[in-house]
Design an enzyme around this catalytic site. Structure first.
Site, short mmCIF file in Angstrom:
data_model
loop_
_atom_site.label_atom_id
_atom_site.label_comp_id
_atom_site.label_asym_id
_atom_site.label_seq_id
_atom_site.Cartn_x
_atom_site.Cartn_y
_atom_site.Cartn_z
N HIS A 1 30.09 -41.10 37.10
CA HIS A 1 28.99 -41.79 37.78
C HIS A 1 28.96 -43.28 37.44
O HIS A 1 28.32 -44.05 38.17
CB HIS A 1 27.65 -41.16 37.39
CG HIS A 1 27.19 -40.08 38.31
ND1 HIS A 1 27.15 -40.21 39.69
CD2 HIS A 1 26.70 -38.84 38.05
CE1 HIS A 1 26.67 -39.11 40.23
NE2 HIS A 1 26.40 -38.25 39.26
N ASN B 1 22.51 -42.06 33.16
CA ASN B 1 21.97 -43.39 32.85
C ASN B 1 23.07 -44.33 32.38
O ASN B 1 23.89 -43.97 31.54
CB ASN B 1 20.93 -43.28 31.72
CG ASN B 1 19.99 -42.13 31.92
OD1 ASN B 1 19.21 -42.09 32.85
ND2 ASN B 1 20.07 -41.15 31.03
N HIS C 1 31.68 -35.44 34.87
CA HIS C 1 30.83 -35.79 36.00
C HIS C 1 29.93 -36.98 35.68
O HIS C 1 29.86 -37.95 36.45
CB HIS C 1 29.98 -34.57 36.38
CG HIS C 1 29.06 -34.80 37.54
ND1 HIS C 1 29.38 -34.46 38.82
CD2 HIS C 1 27.82 -35.36 37.61
CE1 HIS C 1 28.39 -34.79 39.63
NE2 HIS C 1 27.42 -35.33 38.91
N GLU C 2 29.23 -36.90 34.57
CA GLU C 2 28.29 -37.99 34.25
C GLU C 2 29.02 -39.29 33.94
O GLU C 2 28.56 -40.37 34.31
CB GLU C 2 27.38 -37.59 33.09
CG GLU C 2 26.62 -36.29 33.30
CD GLU C 2 25.83 -36.25 34.61
OE1 GLU C 2 25.37 -37.31 35.08
OE2 GLU C 2 25.68 -35.15 35.18
N MET D 1 22.23 -36.48 32.76
CA MET D 1 21.81 -37.65 33.52
C MET D 1 22.71 -38.82 33.18
O MET D 1 22.98 -39.11 32.02
CB MET D 1 20.35 -37.99 33.21
CG MET D 1 19.83 -39.19 33.95
SD MET D 1 19.93 -38.96 35.74
CE MET D 1 20.12 -40.67 36.26
#
Length: 884
Positions: free
Chosen positions: A300, A264, A296-297, A262
């Site tokens: 983001h 965040n 990938h994270e 995730m």
């Protein structure tokens, strides 16, 4: 819990009536009674002062509500808190109590192995406090985390650390994030960890502290992950010009996690599977996954965090774009051909299946009941292919112009897929109006190409037709814009220049009509076309290739995807012919062209990893996707026959090459520490795994089962890495060799203390196409290493059986369906999202024979009778039954 069964529609979106500009959150951590105090600055966005403030909530114990410091009236329901208020701006205080230890859904604030952890995407924040829990409300967060001193050495949240103090035995750590973000990006972690630290200096000279937190004793397993963060930071600067924006970047590894990771803001939380690796415990694929998922994270940060979503129907805006970015990252740092083929396998497997089934939806969906069902191969992987097509059409320079405009215009905003495409248009002057059909239409286009060659004029005409089958709620489809990258080859394998209207033609031709033709000149003989090079569009291609055409492409095509597809076409054509033979009770034909293709590959100087990739038979699930109505028994029978024909036909080459591979390997392992995750060694291991499987089967078929068992056991014993270890273990289990018990026993003794590694044993057993597999899976559910409350364990054992072993799962007696139904019923009571995920292999029941279809319907009816069936499971079943 009560379920609403209310469907949400994209077109029903309405802007929020209120926004929250600033949030001050205080957490008093306790496993069963965590107290959350939220103080928020709320601003009305509508002139209508009679509109109340309505906040989202789920499973909360409300302790108090105040407006501007004064108690106020409110109405509370199971899912909302309504507060009548007439002010334009005000301070809101909400006090709630939650029990993280009892949160088995792993959404909101929960406990993983004694550590506090959050997962709030898409709608988990409402399980922490009453809030405007929607992606278009962006707020600045200040977070205070309190706990008894010494209980949780590390207490983390978004942004930068502000203070750390202890008073009266209570320690409080404060974090502040200067960047507005939606609630789904809020994160909190508290626990005891090993900490790894690195420093990254951005291109502007700013120093960033990169910290990785892993379970105690696992620090040696985190080096690859933290190094991957640094590589991602550098790559994003070099390729996209995007620099990290804070002084701290934290990554945390946890074992209980519904997804992979995730993003965040500044506090990425990862499933430990994508963080913890070392040569003894991780495969080559594990290392690649760590690099990809870490990247990938991190990516983001700009495509998802700084520019975020207006609503959840726009999910591919961040996920499709970021998958494209992580694919490019892995390709730039690794092997582009292999990375492309890995992505293609996902599209042609799970994504094509989704597009042809009851859950078919556009990249930007229009309807949904459960938001978590949006996290699909269509949104992520097909979404990435849509981005890749834009890149193909615009080129790297044009695409980067569009990205720069997109980021600069929408930084700090919540936007839509339309905004992204518009930025690409405006930056490059390209008309993408028709291209938007990729966002609004579901289904996989079928592109049919035919050729007309005139020897006298030396002109070659290609006629291209496209048609997209009906999908739920979309019976009629408009033409897509389909970029088709292509080359022409003569019969000797020489590339023929593309000439149109007397001038060189672009290698990418655009198909944007139901039917159109392209005329190429100066073509000296009837050519062999390499169509859809690089898999330039996520479509199904139909062209009447002969076996000789495919041989030419395999041997001479410059594009690796065309070479790969030549072999895949031979395989699928073989299935077509022999599935029909099975139904007519005729003998199977011999795969002479395939045997010769494999023989060519084995004796060529082709890159070893690429060669192994090309020769590995497609999964049965991928084969099934080539049939509109599939005879599963025919596919299973043809699959077994084809594999054994290849084994027998290539016996001499396989024996010779495996012996050579083993000799090279034995020489290497004599030097301790010689294992490395390099392209050369990865290629050797990939080819060795393919050869080992074929050689073991060859010995078994020739009556030397003892020799096969000894061969595999030797491969296992000399292995100095997990890739080779698993190759031996999977082969022994797949063929039921007598060395299986010793290998499994040794593996269990070594790795039962490491759940992530032991998951490999679960997968090996669950995916073996053997009559006793289901009973063995049931037995393993009682193993001390299995925990049905941990999504990793469920995916490794039950998910691997249902999705990765179609021969056993689709057994004609229905035992696989009954087993999965039992498991879904059990999971539904604790984690409906995981229950829905593992149900996927039963959704395409319409394509199966009547007996299997009726059995699945019966299982679905049992589930529909389950009290408190989650929306996630209900939606899948409801759409499947409507699709019949």
């Amino acid at each position: 819990m009560a379920v609403s069964r209310q469907e949400k529609r994209r077109l029903d979106y309405k802007p929020p009536l209120f926004t929250i500009t600033d949030v001050d959150l205080s957490f008093s951590l306790d496993l069963t009674k965590t107290r959350v105090v939220q103080k928020s600055k709320v601003k009305r966005l509508t002139p209508d002062l009679s509109q109340p403030l309505v906040l989202d909530g789920d499973g909360l114990k409300l302790l108090g509500v105040r407006i501007n410091g004064q108690e106020c009236s409110f109405t509370e329901t199971a899912k909302s808190l309504t507060i009548p208020v007439s002010e334009k701006e005000f301070w809101l205080e909400v006090v709630t109590e939650i029990s993280p230890a009892d949160n088995t859904e792993l959404m909101g604030l929960y406990v993983s192995d004694g550590k506090f952890c959050t997962q709030n995407e898409p709608e988990g924040f409402r399980r922490i406090t009453y809030f405007l829990d929607r992606s278009d409300v962006l707020s600045r967060y200040t977070v205070h985390i309190s706990a008894p001193a010494g209980q949780y050495p590390f207490m983390l949240s978004n942004g930068n650390p502000v203070s750390d103090s202890t008073q009266d035995g209570v320690r409080t750590v404060t974090w502040k994030d200067p960047f507005p973000k939606p609630s789904y990006l809020f994160a909190l972690v508290a626990g005891d960890f090993d900490e790894l630290s690195r420093e990254f200096v951005t291109r502007s000279g700013k120093k960033v502290q990169v910290r990785l937190y892993v379970d105690r004793g696992m620090a040696p397993f985190g080096d690859a992950a933290i190094d991957s963060v640094l590589r991602a930071m550098k790559w994003d600067e070099d390729r996209f010009g995007l620099e990290y924006d804070l002084s701290r970047f934290n990554v945390v590894s946890v074992d209980f996690f519904n997804a992979g990771a995730m993003e965040n803001k500044s506090l990425n939380i990862f499933n430990s599977r994508y963080v913890l690796v070392d040569p003894a415990s991780a495969t080559d694929t594990d290392y690649e996954n760590v690099l990809s998922v870490i990247g990938h994270e991190y990516f983001h940060n700009w495509t998802g965090d700084r520019v975020t979503l207006r609503d959840w129907f726009q999910l591919s805006l961040k996920e499709g774009l970021t998958v494209f970015r992580d694919q490019e990252f892995s390709s730039d740092l690794g092997c582009r051909a292999i990375e492309r083929l890995k992505a293609i396998r996902v599209i042609r497997g799970p994504q094509f299946a989704e597009d042809s089934g009851p859950m078919a939806h556009p990249v930007r969906p229009d309807y949904v009941m459960e938001m978590n069902n949006f996290y699909s191969a269509t949104v992520y992987d097909k979404g990435a292919e849509v981005i890749r097509m834009i890149h193909t059409i615009l080129g790297e320079e044009g695409f980067q112009k569009g990205m720069r405009l997109y980021i600069s215009r929408y930084d700090g905003k919540a936007v839509t897929c339309e905004d992204f495409v518009s930025a690409m248009e405006e930056a490059t002057g390209t008309d993408l109006r028709q291209f938007r059909n990729w966002y609004s239409q579901s289904g996989t286009p079928v592109v049919t190409v035919s050729m007309n060659y005139d020897e006298r004029t030396r002109k070659c005409e290609l006629t291209v037709k496209q048609k997209t089958p009906p999908t739920p709620r979309q019976p009629e489809k408009k033409p897509f814009v389909i970029p088709i990258k292509m080359s022409l080859y003569d019969r000797q394998g020489n590339r023929i220049p593309l000439i149109k209207d007397g001038v060189p033609a672009a290698p990418v031709q655009i198909a944007d009509e139901e039917s159109q033709s392209w005329l190429f000149e100066n073509v000296p003989e009837r050519p062999v076309p390499a169509l859809l090079e690089g898999f330039s569009a996520p479509v199904k291609l139909e062209y009447p290739y002969t076996e000789e055409d495919l041989r030419i492409l395999l041997m001479h095509a410059e594009d690796p995807v065309s070479r790969y597809d030549a072999v895949q076409s031979l395989i699928i054509n073989y299935f077509y012919r022999n599935a029909e033979n099975f139904e007519r009770n005729l003998p199977f034909s011999e795969p002479k062209a395939l045997i010769e293709a494999y023989r060519y590959i084995l004796n060529s100087d082709m890159d070893r990893r690429f060669a192994a990739f090309v020769m590995t038979l497609p999964s049965i699930n991928s084969v099934i996707e080539n049939f509109r109505v599939v005879n599963l028994d025919a596919v299973f029978a043809v699959y077994r026959h084809l594999r054994d024909c290849l084994v027998i036909g290539l016996r001499d080459e396989i024996s010779r090459l495996y012996g050579r591979s083993l000799q090279v390997y034995e020489e290497r392992v004599r030097t301790p520490g010689s294992y490395a995750v390099t392209p050369e060694q990865m290629g050797e291991r990939a080819l060795a795994e393919f050869l080992l499987d074929f050689q073991a089967r060859s010995l078994t078929l020739s009556g030397d089962a003892a020799g096969a068992a000894a061969l595999v056991l030797h491969h296992y014993r000399i292995s100095d890495n997990m890739t080779d270890t698993l190759a031996a273990m999977k082969t022994a289990v797949r063929y039921g060799l007598s060395s299986e018990a010793e290998i499994l026993g040794d593996f269990e003794e070594k790795w039962s203390g490491n759940p992530l590694v032991f998951d490999n044993l679960f997968r090996a057993v669950a995916m073996a196409p053997r009559p006793d597999t289901l009973n063995r899976v049931r037995d393993l559910m009682r193993h001390k290493c299995f925990d049905i409350g941990n999504p990793n364990r469920v995916r490794a054992l039950i998910g691997a059986f249902a999705s990765g072993n179609p021969e056993c799962f689709h057994a004609i007696d229905g035992s696989g369906y009954e087993f999965l139904t039992e498991t879904v019923r059990q999971l539904n009571r604790t984690n409906g999202h995981v229950a829905a995920r593992i149900l996927t292999p039963m959704l395409a029941l319409r394509r199966f024979d009547r007996k299997r279809c009726d059995m699945i319907k019966g299982c679905f009816e049992k589930l529909l009778g389950e009290p408190d069936l989650s929306d996630a499971v209900y939606e899948l079943i409801d759409k499947s039954l409507r699709h019949l």
